[in-house]
Design a protein around this motif. Structure first.
Motif, PDB file in Angstrom:
ATOM      1  N   GLY A  85     -19.580  -0.553  -2.050  1.00 55.12           N
ATOM      2  CA  GLY A  85     -20.674  -0.637  -3.013  1.00 55.12           C
ATOM      3  C   GLY A  85     -21.119   0.713  -3.520  1.00 55.12           C
ATOM      4  N   ALA A  86     -22.413   0.964  -3.427  1.00 53.01           N
ATOM      5  CA  ALA A  86     -22.996   2.208  -3.915  1.00 53.01           C
ATOM      6  C   ALA A  86     -23.953   2.761  -2.863  1.00 53.01           C
ATOM      7  CB  ALA A  86     -23.720   1.966  -5.235  1.00 53.01           C
ATOM      8  N   PRO A  87     -23.423   3.172  -1.706  1.00 51.99           N
ATOM      9  CA  PRO A  87     -24.301   3.703  -0.659  1.00 51.99           C
ATOM     10  C   PRO A  87     -24.924   5.027  -1.090  1.00 51.99           C
ATOM     11  CG  PRO A  87     -22.018   4.127  -0.112  1.00 51.99           C
ATOM     12  CD  PRO A  87     -22.016   3.265  -1.341  1.00 51.99           C
ATOM     13  N   ASP A  88     -26.111   5.308  -0.570  1.00 55.13           N
ATOM     14  CA  ASP A  88     -26.732   6.581  -0.911  1.00 55.13           C
ATOM     15  C   ASP A  88     -26.075   7.708  -0.101  1.00 55.13           C
ATOM     16  OD1 ASP A  88     -27.926   6.573   1.657  1.00 55.13           O
ATOM     17  OD2 ASP A  88     -29.838   5.857   0.887  1.00 55.13           O
ATOM     18  N   ALA A  89     -26.330   8.923  -0.523  1.00 54.53           N
ATOM     19  CA  ALA A  89     -25.698  10.102   0.089  1.00 54.53           C
ATOM     20  C   ALA A  89     -26.029  10.215   1.578  1.00 54.53           C
ATOM     21  CB  ALA A  89     -26.123  11.372  -0.654  1.00 54.53           C
ATOM     22  N   ALA A  90     -27.251   9.865   1.968  1.00 59.21           N
ATOM     23  CA  ALA A  90     -27.642   9.960   3.378  1.00 59.21           C
ATOM     24  C   ALA A  90     -26.801   9.026   4.244  1.00 59.21           C
ATOM     25  CB  ALA A  90     -29.130   9.642   3.537  1.00 59.21           C
ATOM     26  N   ARG A  91     -26.513   7.840   3.742  1.00 58.11           N
ATOM     27  CA  ARG A  91     -25.692   6.890   4.498  1.00 58.11           C
ATOM     28  C   ARG A  91     -24.248   7.395   4.610  1.00 58.11           C
ATOM     29  NH1 ARG A  91     -25.948   2.007   6.656  1.00 58.11           N
ATOM     30  NH2 ARG A  91     -24.161   0.611   6.540  1.00 58.11           N
ATOM     31  N   VAL A  92     -23.725   7.931   3.533  1.00 59.20           N
ATOM     32  CA  VAL A  92     -22.360   8.472   3.548  1.00 59.20           C
ATOM     33  C   VAL A  92     -22.292   9.683   4.482  1.00 59.20           C
ATOM     34  CG1 VAL A  92     -20.536   9.491   2.131  1.00 59.20           C
ATOM     35  CG2 VAL A  92     -21.866   7.571   1.243  1.00 59.20           C
ATOM     36  N   ALA A  99     -17.611   9.316  12.250  1.00 60.09           N
ATOM     37  CA  ALA A  99     -16.209   8.930  12.372  1.00 60.09           C
ATOM     38  C   ALA A  99     -15.289  10.071  11.945  1.00 60.09           C
ATOM     39  CB  ALA A  99     -15.933   7.700  11.513  1.00 60.09           C
ATOM     40  N   GLU A 100     -14.027   9.948  12.326  1.00 67.29           N
ATOM     41  CA  GLU A 100     -13.031  10.953  11.949  1.00 67.29           C
ATOM     42  C   GLU A 100     -12.816  11.007  10.446  1.00 67.29           C
ATOM     43  OE1 GLU A 100      -9.442  10.043  14.073  1.00 67.29           O
ATOM     44  OE2 GLU A 100     -10.475  10.079  16.009  1.00 67.29           O
ATOM     45  N   ARG A 101     -12.936   9.850   9.791  1.00 70.78           N
ATOM     46  CA  ARG A 101     -12.774   9.815   8.333  1.00 70.78           C
ATOM     47  C   ARG A 101     -13.739   8.807   7.728  1.00 70.78           C
ATOM     48  NH1 ARG A 101      -9.445   5.797   6.168  1.00 70.78           N
ATOM     49  NH2 ARG A 101      -8.618   4.395   7.757  1.00 70.78           N
ATOM     50  N   ALA A 102     -14.109   9.073   6.476  1.00 64.90           N
ATOM     51  CA  ALA A 102     -15.021   8.200   5.749  1.00 64.90           C
ATOM     52  C   ALA A 102     -14.428   7.882   4.380  1.00 64.90           C
ATOM     53  CB  ALA A 102     -16.388   8.853   5.587  1.00 64.90           C
ATOM     54  N   VAL A 103     -14.519   6.617   3.998  1.00 66.38           N
ATOM     55  CA  VAL A 103     -14.005   6.142   2.720  1.00 66.38           C
ATOM     56  C   VAL A 103     -15.056   5.213   2.117  1.00 66.38           C
ATOM     57  CG1 VAL A 103     -12.117   4.905   1.567  1.00 66.38           C
ATOM     58  CG2 VAL A 103     -11.664   6.150   3.684  1.00 66.38           C
ATOM     59  N   VAL A 104     -15.203   5.271   0.800  1.00 68.42           N
ATOM     60  CA  VAL A 104     -16.101   4.362   0.098  1.00 68.42           C
ATOM     61  C   VAL A 104     -15.278   3.636  -0.972  1.00 68.42           C
ATOM     62  CG1 VAL A 104     -18.145   4.138  -1.377  1.00 68.42           C
ATOM     63  CG2 VAL A 104     -18.108   5.844   0.474  1.00 68.42           C
ATOM     64  N   TYR A 105     -15.388   2.313  -0.994  1.00 71.05           N
ATOM     65  CA  TYR A 105     -14.799   1.490  -2.046  1.00 71.05           C
ATOM     66  C   TYR A 105     -15.941   0.968  -2.883  1.00 71.05           C
ATOM     67  CZ  TYR A 105     -10.226   1.368   0.212  1.00 71.05           C
ATOM     68  OH  TYR A 105      -9.013   1.709   0.754  1.00 71.05           O
ATOM     69  N   THR A 106     -15.829   1.129  -4.199  1.00 66.37           N
ATOM     70  CA  THR A 106     -16.915   0.667  -5.044  1.00 66.37           C
ATOM     71  C   THR A 106     -16.417  -0.248  -6.155  1.00 66.37           C
ATOM     72  OG1 THR A 106     -18.883   1.340  -6.288  1.00 66.37           O
ATOM     73  CG2 THR A 106     -16.889   2.667  -6.623  1.00 66.37           C
ATOM     74  N   HIS A 107     -17.240  -1.215  -6.477  1.00 63.33           N
ATOM     75  CA  HIS A 107     -16.998  -2.095  -7.612  1.00 63.33           C
ATOM     76  C   HIS A 107     -17.924  -1.680  -8.767  1.00 63.33           C
ATOM     77  CE1 HIS A 107     -20.254  -3.723  -5.211  1.00 63.33           C
ATOM     78  NE2 HIS A 107     -20.690  -4.384  -6.261  1.00 63.33           N
ATOM     79  N   ARG A 108     -18.607  -0.591  -8.546  1.00 63.25           N
ATOM     80  CA  ARG A 108     -19.540  -0.053  -9.546  1.00 63.25           C
ATOM     81  C   ARG A 108     -18.881   1.111 -10.296  1.00 63.25           C
ATOM     82  NH1 ARG A 108     -24.923  -1.185  -7.200  1.00 63.25           N
ATOM     83  NH2 ARG A 108     -24.742  -3.396  -6.688  1.00 63.25           N
ATOM     84  N   ASP A 109     -19.627   1.775 -11.161  1.00 59.98           N
ATOM     85  CA  ASP A 109     -19.136   2.925 -11.906  1.00 59.98           C
ATOM     86  C   ASP A 109     -19.031   4.123 -10.956  1.00 59.98           C
ATOM     87  OD1 ASP A 109     -18.940   5.278 -13.471  1.00 59.98           O
ATOM     88  OD2 ASP A 109     -19.983   4.322 -15.139  1.00 59.98           O
ATOM     89  N   GLU A 111     -18.182   7.229 -11.431  1.00 64.87           N
ATOM     90  CA  GLU A 111     -18.752   8.488 -11.926  1.00 64.87           C
ATOM     91  C   GLU A 111     -20.266   8.524 -11.725  1.00 64.87           C
ATOM     92  OE1 GLU A 111     -17.028  11.189 -12.717  1.00 64.87           O
ATOM     93  OE2 GLU A 111     -15.218  10.016 -12.298  1.00 64.87           O
ATOM     94  N   LYS A 112     -20.933   7.410 -11.925  1.00 61.08           N
ATOM     95  CA  LYS A 112     -22.385   7.351 -11.687  1.00 61.08           C
ATOM     96  C   LYS A 112     -22.691   7.513 -10.201  1.00 61.08           C
ATOM     97  CE  LYS A 112     -23.797   4.573 -15.637  1.00 61.08           C
ATOM     98  NZ  LYS A 112     -24.333   3.283 -16.087  1.00 61.08           N
ATOM     99  N   LEU A 113     -21.851   6.931  -9.365  1.00 59.16           N
ATOM    100  CA  LEU A 113     -22.045   7.061  -7.924  1.00 59.16           C
ATOM    101  C   LEU A 113     -21.858   8.516  -7.497  1.00 59.16           C
ATOM    102  CD1 LEU A 113     -22.657   5.734  -5.246  1.00 59.16           C
ATOM    103  CD2 LEU A 113     -20.251   5.047  -5.092  1.00 59.16           C
ATOM    104  N   LEU A 114     -20.812   9.159  -7.992  1.00 60.90           N
ATOM    105  CA  LEU A 114     -20.597  10.578  -7.684  1.00 60.90           C
ATOM    106  C   LEU A 114     -21.770  11.425  -8.165  1.00 60.90           C
ATOM    107  CD1 LEU A 114     -16.803  10.992  -8.495  1.00 60.90           C
ATOM    108  CD2 LEU A 114     -17.870  11.191  -6.242  1.00 60.90           C
ATOM    109  N   ALA A 115     -22.282  11.112  -9.349  1.00 59.02           N
ATOM    110  CA  ALA A 115     -23.419  11.858  -9.893  1.00 59.02           C
ATOM    111  C   ALA A 115     -24.654  11.693  -9.012  1.00 59.02           C
ATOM    112  CB  ALA A 115     -23.720  11.402 -11.321  1.00 59.02           C
ATOM    113  N   SER A 116     -24.839  10.510  -8.421  1.00 60.72           N
ATOM    114  CA  SER A 116     -25.993  10.287  -7.551  1.00 60.72           C
ATOM    115  C   SER A 116     -25.881  11.079  -6.245  1.00 60.72           C
ATOM    116  CB  SER A 116     -26.174   8.796  -7.252  1.00 60.72           C
ATOM    117  OG  SER A 116     -25.212   8.336  -6.328  1.00 60.72           O
ATOM    118  N   TRP A 117     -24.670  11.440  -5.860  1.00 58.49           N
ATOM    119  CA  TRP A 117     -24.455  12.236  -4.656  1.00 58.49           C
ATOM    120  C   TRP A 117     -24.486  13.737  -4.925  1.00 58.49           C
ATOM    121  CZ3 TRP A 117     -19.430   9.323  -2.848  1.00 58.49           C
ATOM    122  CH2 TRP A 117     -19.770   8.050  -2.408  1.00 58.49           C
ATOM    123  N   ALA A 118     -24.419  14.133  -6.187  1.00 60.88           N
ATOM    124  CA  ALA A 118     -24.343  15.552  -6.543  1.00 60.88           C
ATOM    125  C   ALA A 118     -25.527  16.325  -5.974  1.00 60.88           C
ATOM    126  CB  ALA A 118     -24.293  15.711  -8.062  1.00 60.88           C
ATOM    127  N   GLY A 119     -25.222  17.444  -5.352  1.00 60.52           N
ATOM    128  CA  GLY A 119     -26.247  18.323  -4.807  1.00 60.52           C
ATOM    129  C   GLY A 119     -26.817  17.870  -3.471  1.00 60.52           C
TER     130      GLY A 119
END
Length: 179
Positions: A85-92, A99-109, A111-119
């Motif tokens: 989905g679209a987890p917030d940066a704190a959750r990610v 965990a050793e690795r983290a992956v996010v699968y999204t059905h949303r936009d 680029e908008k999700l990446l922008a929400s994590w910026a900074g």
């Protein structure tokens, strides 16, 4: 009276040529009343695309300290935090620390999700992988989703081929990285 979860069953045939994973299995997924069908379908696809020994669905909406999908090794240690989905940066950030690795699968936009994590601080952000699908792919799958499902999923050279209940869909599996 509270509304209960809806159970979905999937008879899965997986051929992931990119990772060399081939499997047949039955997957049962509970859809919480607050969970959209698009989120459920993305969660099922994430499970299939990350399939390995020790994979399981997380505790769901009621368990805030677990992701949608997780992988544990034989000792019970968390090796993969797979969010949907679209987890917030704190959750990610928390998942990446856990965990050793983290992956996010999204059905949303994506680029908008990446922008929400910026900074924002995300542990090992340079290693985090965000995966998305072509527009309309998840909606097409949701349109044929049933309580009992026959799902055949193939991945080769970053392309997905999904047969779900007699309907065939295709998508690129897009990979995005934090900038």
């Amino acid at each position: 009276m509270a509304i209960g979860s809806t159970m979905h069953a999937f008879e899965v045939e997986l051929a992931d040529l990119d990772r060399g994973v081939y499997a047949q299995f039955t997957l049962r997924a509970a859809q919480h009343p607050s969970e959209t069908s698009a989120f459920l379908m993305t969660r099922v696809l994430a499970y299939c695309l990350e399939f390995e020994e020790g994979i399981a669905f997380g505790g769901g909406v009621s368990t805030a300290d677990e992701p949608a999908v997780l992988v544990r090794d034989l000792t019970g240690a968390l090796t993969a935090w797979i969010e949907v989905g679209a987890p917030d940066a704190a959750r990610v950030h928390a998942g990446s620390r856990s965990a050793e690795r983290a992956v996010v699968y999204t059905h949303r936009d994506a680029e908008k999700l990446l922008a929400s994590w910026a900074g924002k601080i995300i542990h090992r952000g340079e290693d985090l992988v965000l995966r998305s699908f072509d527009p309309g792919f998840i909606d097409g799958a949701v349109a044929v989703l049933a309580r009992r499902n026959a799902l055949a999923l193939s991945r080769t050279e970053g392309q997905l081929y999904l047969e779900l209940n007699g309907s065939t869909l295709g998508s690129s599996l897009h990979e995005h990285r934090l900038r």
